[in-house]
Design an enzyme around this catalytic site. Structure first.
Site, PDB file in Angstrom:
ATOM      1  N   HIS A  78       0.820  -1.215   0.000  1.00 29.74           N
ATOM      2  CA  HIS A  78       0.000   0.000   0.000  1.00 29.74           C
ATOM      3  C   HIS A  78       0.857   1.270   0.000  1.00 29.74           C
ATOM      4  CE1 HIS A  78      -3.865  -2.112   0.807  1.00 29.74           C
ATOM      5  NE2 HIS A  78      -3.084  -2.958   1.421  1.00 29.74           N
ATOM      6  N   ASN A 151     -10.387  -2.927   2.253  1.00 35.35           N
ATOM      7  CA  ASN A 151     -10.029  -2.937   0.833  1.00 35.35           C
ATOM      8  C   ASN A 151     -11.264  -2.671  -0.024  1.00 35.35           C
ATOM      9  OD1 ASN A 151      -7.299  -3.477   1.132  1.00 35.35           O
ATOM     10  ND2 ASN A 151      -7.511  -5.686   0.881  1.00 35.35           N
ATOM     11  N   HIS A 342      -4.219   0.950  11.960  1.00 39.01           N
ATOM     12  CA  HIS A 342      -4.014  -0.305  12.692  1.00 39.01           C
ATOM     13  C   HIS A 342      -5.382  -0.915  13.025  1.00 39.01           C
ATOM     14  CE1 HIS A 342      -2.873  -3.241  15.515  1.00 39.01           C
ATOM     15  NE2 HIS A 342      -2.803  -2.510  16.611  1.00 39.01           N
TER      16      HIS A 342
HETATM   17 FE1  HDE Z   1      -2.578  -4.814   5.448  1.00 41.27          FE
HETATM   18  N1  HDE Z   1      -0.795  -4.014   5.929  1.00 41.27           N
HETATM   19  N2  HDE Z   1      -1.926  -6.644   5.971  1.00 41.27           N
HETATM   20  N3  HDE Z   1      -4.330  -5.664   4.823  1.00 41.27           N
HETATM   21  N4  HDE Z   1      -3.260  -3.040   4.852  1.00 41.27           N
HETATM   22  C1  HDE Z   1      -0.438  -2.734   5.781  1.00 41.27           C
HETATM   23  O1  HDE Z   1       0.672  -1.462   7.408  1.00 41.27           O
HETATM   24  C2  HDE Z   1      -0.812  -6.881   6.682  1.00 41.27           C
HETATM   25  C3  HDE Z   1      -4.661  -6.985   4.883  1.00 41.27           C
HETATM   26  C4  HDE Z   1      -4.507  -2.734   4.423  1.00 41.27           C
HETATM   27  O2  HDE Z   1      -3.264   3.484   3.958  1.00 41.27           O
HETATM   28  C5  HDE Z   1       0.897  -2.423   6.417  1.00 41.27           C
HETATM   29  O3  HDE Z   1       1.027   0.727   7.813  1.00 41.27           O
HETATM   30  C6  HDE Z   1      -0.717  -8.277   7.025  1.00 41.27           C
HETATM   31  C7  HDE Z   1      -6.066  -7.170   4.636  1.00 41.27           C
HETATM   32  C8  HDE Z   1      -4.572  -1.350   4.045  1.00 41.27           C
HETATM   33  O4  HDE Z   1      -1.712   3.294   5.494  1.00 41.27           O
HETATM   34  C9  HDE Z   1       1.309  -3.758   7.028  1.00 41.27           C
HETATM   35  C10 HDE Z   1      -1.829  -8.858   6.468  1.00 41.27           C
HETATM   36  C11 HDE Z   1      -6.562  -5.919   4.408  1.00 41.27           C
HETATM   37  C12 HDE Z   1      -3.300  -0.844   4.278  1.00 41.27           C
HETATM   38  C13 HDE Z   1       0.154  -4.650   6.636  1.00 41.27           C
HETATM   39  C14 HDE Z   1      -2.580  -7.827   5.818  1.00 41.27           C
HETATM   40  C15 HDE Z   1      -5.468  -4.997   4.522  1.00 41.27           C
HETATM   41  C16 HDE Z   1      -2.506  -1.916   4.794  1.00 41.27           C
HETATM   42  C17 HDE Z   1       1.887  -1.766   5.496  1.00 41.27           C
HETATM   43  C18 HDE Z   1      -2.225 -10.320   6.505  1.00 41.27           C
HETATM   44  C19 HDE Z   1      -8.001  -5.528   4.068  1.00 41.27           C
HETATM   45  C20 HDE Z   1      -2.813   0.562   4.013  1.00 41.27           C
HETATM   46  C21 HDE Z   1       2.007  -0.338   5.967  1.00 41.27           C
HETATM   47  C22 HDE Z   1      -2.347 -10.832   7.820  1.00 41.27           C
HETATM   48  C23 HDE Z   1      -8.930  -5.859   5.108  1.00 41.27           C
HETATM   49  C24 HDE Z   1      -3.125   1.475   5.162  1.00 41.27           C
HETATM   50  C25 HDE Z   1       1.207  -0.252   7.145  1.00 41.27           C
HETATM   51  C26 HDE Z   1      -2.661   2.866   4.844  1.00 41.27           C
HETATM   52  C27 HDE Z   1      -1.174  -1.787   5.188  1.00 41.27           C
HETATM   53  C28 HDE Z   1       0.127  -5.938   7.012  1.00 41.27           C
HETATM   54  C29 HDE Z   1      -3.763  -8.094   5.085  1.00 41.27           C
HETATM   55  C30 HDE Z   1      -5.654  -3.593   4.324  1.00 41.27           C
HETATM   56  C31 HDE Z   1       2.667  -4.299   6.624  1.00 41.27           C
HETATM   57  C32 HDE Z   1       0.389  -8.925   7.804  1.00 41.27           C
HETATM   58  C33 HDE Z   1      -6.834  -8.485   4.652  1.00 41.27           C
HETATM   59  C34 HDE Z   1      -5.777  -0.600   3.497  1.00 41.27           C
HETATM   60  O5  HDE Z   1       1.374  -3.678   8.411  1.00 41.27           O
END
Ligand code: HDE
Length: 703
Positions: A78, A151, A342
């Site tokens: 992202h 999402n 978060h």
């Molecule tokens: Fe994320 N995801 N994600 N994700 N995600 C991040 O956090 C992660 C997942 C989503 O505009 C990171 O600050 C793991 C699902 C959005 O700042 C990180 C897993 C969904 C955004 C991270 C998922 C999301 C992130 C990267 C699987 C939809 C952007 C930077 C367990 C429900 C937020 C940060 C923004 C961002 C980890 C799966 C949505 C690395 C480990 C499912 C919208 O922490």
């Protein structure tokens, strides 16, 4: 004295003391970071006019040292996103399900900051990449920060957080040469996916036009996981969150997306920015699907499985409030880049479930901020600060902003009058829902997680014919970028579990047969397992098609904010003006495009392209007939199924350019005067795209 220009949009967040821009005000002398006024910002300090620079130059060093450290690590996923401020307001109290204050007071406008992103591309990548979009909303509630980090697709690729690094490594540019940028169309992604049957549902969404949205304002959002609501009595229900855009859900054509990526890689960012600057504030209704706690196990799928959605036919989406984005950030870095979401930022009344993907996320987000934002004090950055007061004993660490005036930094204490004290439930203290739990420690999933194809099938069956064709073509394109035949064949085998015709349509493009379906290595399902059907819920009929999953019937009643190009030189200026007036009265954004700049023209053929417009009109034949750029402009608009209006003798251009019978195609109008076709043109633009044109045997090839 230099005066700082004022922002025109209203502010929805209160500015705290630390957020104040100290450069505000009338007098704007240039200073160092220490506030020392700078006399000369053009020359470094040298030993003589032609001499070497002096190490002593503290002003040069102050400036360059800061510059050298201007970048922070981009988000690992992202990275590319755009943000905006706004507010959320609930329609009526949701006390029956949740005690969350901001969901119970219709008079309250809760400030929000939303960040919408792509997943795979780097920070500078194109907006129109085929990708899932992040849809993250930070609510600055009276009870603290609540983050809904979702999402634009309601399901996810994997069921368990432990697979996330694998998924992301596979989709990101390949490790040896760092290519391709912002694209799933490469070998490592499909190699991984072909071994992950649980991905198939999300793959259907990713290959559909949902993954190339027209605008982030025309995109749905989903919380994805099942969450919990908890009411004042401690009763819990399950909840799925939805964002429903009031402009409807619209996408661009695949060829259009690739062209926009070249012509204007900031297309979505610009669109959101301009809409807000123009006062066309994007709006989404918050929807909830509520499942009573007692019904947890009534579905054929597990509510904890993030690769499944709850069909709206089984549990309707109730629209409970509205979010309006009405202010652009003042500073991209300070706000959009430094915002830290978060899923564990919760308020009383909203709680978590044991979804194994969600559980892993609860660890990841703070962990990633520690690297990205440099330490544990990122919560004190202006964009991340709650509006609710913060009282705790957290102290020190990198870049601490708060100056704690109290030397008592432990609890319990008497010397600080017992403060800060535990709020307790009665005073709004957060209590986790006391879900009973006693089981074995295992590395496994519940059996219902094993049906990987029913909902992929449900999605595919719910698409209109043009949507299905687009999905097939997307798969042909993506798998065409795979070099290893075995990977492609395994993928086509996987598609056969979703739909036989889909698999053979994709296989045809490679001149191969649909291979015998072999089950992938890491799954325990026997190869002859037929795809399960969606089972009845509470004796309701089986869902084979879900209207909500198709964009065909989305809202198509407005041309507000739609971009229209009118090709007109000076001789066509009067007709262009008449049409422009009619379209602008309906809220469209109209640009007159000429071969050469003239008084009434906004743009020239050199400075724009039809892919950045939703519809085009052409006035007259002569100015255009010999111009290849004009021909490309019209051809692209025709191919991308946009509304087209030919005014005067412009209709004859089609014959001149070998586009025989194009005038008969759906969404194409012709009239001697603009006035005669304006109303029909408005109707055709509101219809978004005329996909039926792709099926027309005379005027265009399929797909
Ligand atoms: Fe994320 N995801 N994600 N994700 N995600 C991040 O956090 C992660 C997942 C989503 O505009 C990171 O600050 C793991 C699902 C959005 O700042 C990180 C897993 C969904 C955004 C991270 C998922 C999301 C992130 C990267 C699987 C939809 C952007 C930077 C367990 C429900 C937020 C940060 C923004 C961002 C980890 C799966 C949505 C690395 C480990 C499912 C919208 O922490």
């Amino acid at each position: 004295m230099a005066k700082r220009p004022q922002k025109k949009n209203e502010s929805t967040r209160k500015v705290t003391d630390l957020e104040k821009d100290t450069s505000d005000g009338m007098d704007q002398k240039l200073t160092t970071a220490q506030g020392l006024p700078i006399n000369d910002n053009q020359n470094s300090l040298k030993a003589g006019l032609r001499g070497p620079a002096l190490l002593e130059d503290h002003i040069l060093r102050d400036k360059i040292t800061h510059f050298d450290h201007e970048r922070i690590p981009e988000r690992v996923v992202h990275a590319r996103g755009s943000g905006a401020h706004g507010y959320f307001q609930v329609y009526k109290p949701l006390a029956k399900w949740t005690k969350a204050g901001f969901l119970n007071d219709p008079a309250r406008r809760t400030p929000v900051f939303a960040r919408i992103s792509t997943v795979a591309g780097f920070r500078g990548s194109t907006d129109l990449a085929r990708d899932v979009r992040g849809f993250a909303v930070k609510f600055y509630t009276d009870e603290g920060i609540y983050d809904l980090v979702g999402n634009n697709v309601p399901v996810f690729f994997i069921q368990d957080a432990i697979k996330f690094p694998d998924l992301i490594h596979a989709v990101k540019p390949e490790a040896h040469h760092e290519m391709p940028q912002a694209a799933s169309a490469h070998e490592t992604f499909w190699d991984f996916i072909s071994l992950m049957p649980e991905s198939m549902h999300t793959i259907m969404w990713l290959m559909s036009d949902r993954a190339i949205p027209r605008s982030v304002r025309m995109m749905e959002g989903f919380g994805v996981h099942t969450f919990r609501f908890v009411n004042e009595q401690g009763k819990s229900s399950f909840v799925k969150f939805h964002w429903k855009p009031l402009l409807g859900v619209h996408s661009v054509a695949r060829d259009e997306a690739t062209k926009i990526s070249g012509k204007d890689p900031d297309f979505h960012r610009r669109d959101l920015w301009e809409a807000i600057e123009n006062g066309d504030f994007p709006e989404w209704e918050l929807g909830v699907q509520i499942v009573d706690a007692k019904d947890e196990h009534k579905f054929s799928f597990d509510l904890l499985d993030p690769t499944k959605l709850i069909p709206e036919e089984l549990v309707p989406v109730q629209r409970v409030g509205k979010m309006t984005l009405n202010r652009n950030p003042d500073n991209f870095f300070a706000e959009t880049e430094q915002v830290a979401f978060h899923p564990g930022h919760l308020v009383p009344g909203i709680d978590l479930t044991n979804d194994p993907l969600l559980q892993g996320r609860l660890f990841s987000y703070v962990d990633t901020q520690l690297t990205r934002l440099g330490g544990p004090n990122f919560n004190e950055l202006p964009i991340n600060r709650p509006l609710a007061p913060v009282h705790n004993n957290q102290r020190d660490g990198h870049m601490r902003h708060t100056i704690a005036k109290q030397h008592i930094n432990y609890e319990p204490n008497t010397l600080g009058g017992g403060c800060p004290y535990q709020a307790g439930m009665k005073n709004g203290g957060f209590t986790s829902f006391p879900e009973p739990m006693e089981d074995m420690k295992v590395r496994a999933k519940s059996e219902k997680f094993m049906d990987h194809f029913s909902q992929a099938k449900l999605f595919y069956n719910s698409q209109s014919k043009p949507e299905q064709n687009h999905l097939i073509n997307a798969l042909r394109f993506e798998l065409g970028k795979v070099d290893t035949p075995a990977v492609r064949e395994r993928m086509i085998g996987m598609l056969a579990y979703v739909d036989a015709q889909l698999a053979s349509a994709v296989a045809d493009a490679f001149g191969i047969e649909v291979p015998e379906v072999e089950m992938p290595l890491n799954q325990s399902i026997p190869a002859d397992t037929p795809p399960a059907e969606v089972q009845p819920y509470d004796e309701e009929p089986m869902v084979k098609r879900s209207k909500a999953l198709s964009m065909a019937d989305t809202i198509k009643d407005t041309i507000r904010t739609r971009r229209v190009a009118i090709l007109a030189d000076e001789s066509g200026a009067a007709q262009a003006k008449a049409l422009k007036t009619a379209l602008e009265a309906e809220g469209a954004m109209v640009k007159v495009v000429a071969p050469m700049k003239h008084a009434d023209a906004d743009l020239t053929l050199m400075t724009t392209t039809s892919v950045v417009f939703d519809a085009i009109a052409v006035v007259g034949r002569e100015p255009w007939v010999d111009l290849p750029d004009a021909q490309d402009f019209v051809r692209d608009a025709f191919r991308h199924c946009k509304a087209i209006a030919m005014i005067g003798d412009a209709g004859t251009l089609f014959d001149a350019w070998g586009m025989k019978d194009a005038l008969k195609a759906p969404g194409v109008l012709s009239a001697p005067q603009a006035k005669a076709l304006a109303q029909d043109f408005i109707r055709d633009i509101a219809a978004h795209r005329h996909w039926a044109r792709e099926e027309d045997p005379v005027t265009g090839k399929k797909g």
